[in-house]
Design an enzyme around this catalytic site. Structure first.
Site, PDB file in Angstrom:
ATOM      1  N   ASP A  91       8.751 -17.128  42.351  1.00  0.00           N
ATOM      2  CA  ASP A  91       6.876 -15.819  41.493  1.00  0.00           C
ATOM      3  C   ASP A  91       6.546 -17.161  42.135  1.00  0.00           C
ATOM      4  OD1 ASP A  91       7.492 -19.313  40.993  1.00  0.00           O
ATOM      5  OD2 ASP A  91       8.106 -18.416  38.589  1.00  0.00           O
ATOM      6  N   ASP A 312      14.987 -10.934  36.143  1.00  0.00           N
ATOM      7  CA  ASP A 312      15.367 -12.611  36.016  1.00  0.00           C
ATOM      8  C   ASP A 312      15.225 -12.430  34.359  1.00  0.00           C
ATOM      9  OD1 ASP A 312      12.198 -12.720  36.885  1.00  0.00           O
ATOM     10  OD2 ASP A 312      12.521 -14.299  35.901  1.00  0.00           O
ATOM     11  N   CYS A 350      36.165  -9.487  29.517  1.00  0.00           N
ATOM     12  CA  CYS A 350      35.484 -10.445  30.880  1.00  0.00           C
ATOM     13  C   CYS A 350      36.749 -10.877  31.701  1.00  0.00           C
ATOM     14  CB  CYS A 350      34.940 -11.545  30.483  1.00  0.00           C
ATOM     15  SG  CYS A 350      34.219 -12.386  31.678  1.00  0.00           S
ATOM     16  N   CYS A 352      36.189 -13.159  34.479  1.00  0.00           N
ATOM     17  CA  CYS A 352      35.458 -14.106  34.983  1.00  0.00           C
ATOM     18  C   CYS A 352      37.150 -15.443  35.097  1.00  0.00           C
ATOM     19  CB  CYS A 352      34.183 -14.329  34.222  1.00  0.00           C
ATOM     20  SG  CYS A 352      34.958 -15.962  33.292  1.00  0.00           S
ATOM     21  N   CYS A 355      37.114 -17.004  31.806  1.00  0.00           N
ATOM     22  CA  CYS A 355      38.166 -16.054  30.759  1.00  0.00           C
ATOM     23  C   CYS A 355      39.844 -16.306  31.183  1.00  0.00           C
ATOM     24  CB  CYS A 355      37.269 -15.010  30.718  1.00  0.00           C
ATOM     25  SG  CYS A 355      35.625 -14.914  29.603  1.00  0.00           S
ATOM     26  N   HIS A 381      30.828 -18.046  32.718  1.00  0.00           N
ATOM     27  CA  HIS A 381      30.764 -16.471  31.903  1.00  0.00           C
ATOM     28  C   HIS A 381      29.877 -16.379  31.778  1.00  0.00           C
ATOM     29  CE1 HIS A 381      32.031 -14.008  29.467  1.00  0.00           C
ATOM     30  NE2 HIS A 381      31.074 -14.249  28.487  1.00  0.00           N
TER      31      HIS A 381
HETATM   32 ZN   LIG Z   1      34.249 -14.441  31.437  1.00  0.00          ZN
END
Ligand SMILES: [Zn+2]
Length: 415
Positions: A91, A312, A350, A352, A355, A381
């Protein structure tokens, strides 16, 4: 050539594309995690790569104060300094300085402000903000703008918009005269962790985007004449006519991409959406459109469906550090006692690494015990959730499907 933008599919106003930056290809619409101080707090770069992060955002104001632009420049810019060879956007510092409130004074020339670290006095002008961003060496940099506060009267919004337009011209003029000073060719950064640098001393965009990113076919060395891309910023407060005028006059100045700034500064969410939806109509369809500082998972999906290409927000990372987690079943405050004996995954939907591996009970324990690992896992996460959200949007737009998040928040035509 600084960047190229290719639209690959569209559905109504939503579109899927490829933003080819000097360092890497970015699939759009994209969510850009915020790495304020050349770091996404708590998450190492290799993990960000595994998560499929394609582009990071750095904050010029913070990096200018610490470690200082010269330090970063000598390391080959942010890419060399933080060992990140995918894309980066910085930025302009305008918004951060705006956030200092009592500590700043705006004149035609620029903004005098006091450091939040030690109270020392500094000055940003369009020229010095460009100089700093060229030294930091991100792929995409932003024109210096004034972020109009909310609420503001119409006269104030117009005066502020006019100032931003004059600053946009000055930003562009300085950038064009100094674009070649970007520190990508220095080759002075260390070779870390056995990673080899190209013999030329320049980075070659890597095609091993790992994880679940779909980017796989951009290869070859970086163009030795590559420069950064400077984006213009549309202001105009919450006045739709001023936003239109700001868009038209910013386009007249001419940039390879356009951002919508001055939103998410306290105005009601439906007003944000109204301004975004209206402003998008005045931005060229063949250039990337960046909505700055927005928003929740529902919002980023909705805005992507409206034709925003880049977003963002500090929300996923900041919320994670406060134990607030976004899941397919809604938001979870992991500190709550109800999770003490909960053997379930944080978000069963999820995939990920957090998880897949840990229980809610363990995550709650880490948070309650103030373990550093809590911040790391929570951030991983939340970022995964945001990145997955955008992945789903990218897949759904070409298929002509809704994104599933858009109930009541969309002009996306339903098939
Ligand atoms: Zn997750």
């Amino acid at each position: 050539m600084s960047i190229q933008f290719q639209i690959e599919a569209s559905n109504g106003v939503g579109r899927v594309g490829r933003l080819i930056t000097p360092h890497a290809v970015v699939e759009t619409p994209v969510f850009m995690p915020v790495g304020t101080l050349a770091s996404v707090k708590g998450v190492p770069q290799d993990l960000l790569e595994d998560l499929g992060v394609q582009i990071l955002l750095g904050n010029t104001y913070h990096l200018y104060l610490r470690p200082g632009v010269d330090t970063v420049r000598r390391m080959g810019g942010l890419h060399g300094f933080m060992s990140w060879d995918r894309a980066i956007l910085t930025d302009s510092g305008g918004f951060q300085v705006f956030s200092l409130n009592e500590l700043r004074k705006v004149t035609e020339e620029g903004v005098r402000f006091r450091s939040h670290l030690d109270g020392s006095s500094h000055f940003f002008s369009p020229e010095s903000a460009m100089e700093a961003q060229i030294g930091l060496g991100a792929d995409i940099i932003m024109a210096f703008d004034e972020c109009t506060e909310f609420p503001a009267g119409r006269e104030r919004m117009r005066t502020s918009m006019e100032l931003t337009l004059r600053w946009a011209e000055r930003s562009k003029r300085y950038f064009e005269e100094h674009a070649h000073e970007v520190p990508w060719g220095g080759g002075q950064w260390p070779v870390a962790g056995g990673r080899e640098q190209p013999a030329s001393g320049r980075f070659a965009p890597r095609n091993d985007h790992g994880g679940r990113s779909d980017v796989d076919d951009h290869s070859g060395a970086m163009d030795p004449d590559a420069t950064q891309a400077l984006f213009g910023i549309v202001q105009g407060g919450t006045d739709l006519e001023l936003r239109k005028e700001s868009a038209e006059r910013t386009i007249e100045i001419g940039f390879p991409g356009y951002a919508m700034g001055g939103l998410s500064v306290g105005e009601p969410r439906d007003l944000t959406q109204e301004v975004v939806e209206s402003t998008l109509q005045h931005l060229p369809a063949d250039k990337p459109r960046y909505l700055m500082g927005v928003g929740t998972p529902e919002e980023i999906a909705a805005y992507a469906a409206l034709g925003v290409d880049m977003m963002d927000c500090v929300l996923p990372t900041r919320a994670a550090r406060h134990g607030l987690l976004f899941t397919s079943e809604g938001r979870i405050s992991i500190k709550q006692a109800r999770y003490r004996n909960d053997r379930g995954a944080l978000d069963p939907a999820c995939g990920c690494r957090v998880c897949r591996r840990y229980s809610r009970a363990y995550l709650r324990h880490l948070y309650a015990s103030n373990e550093v690992l809590a911040q790391v896992l929570n951030t991983v996460h939340n970022l995964s959730f945001y990145l997955d959200t955008m992945r789903r949007v990218r897949h759904s737009i070409p298929l002509g499907e809704g994104t599933g998040f858009l109930s009541g928040v969309s002009s996306q035509p339903k098939p």
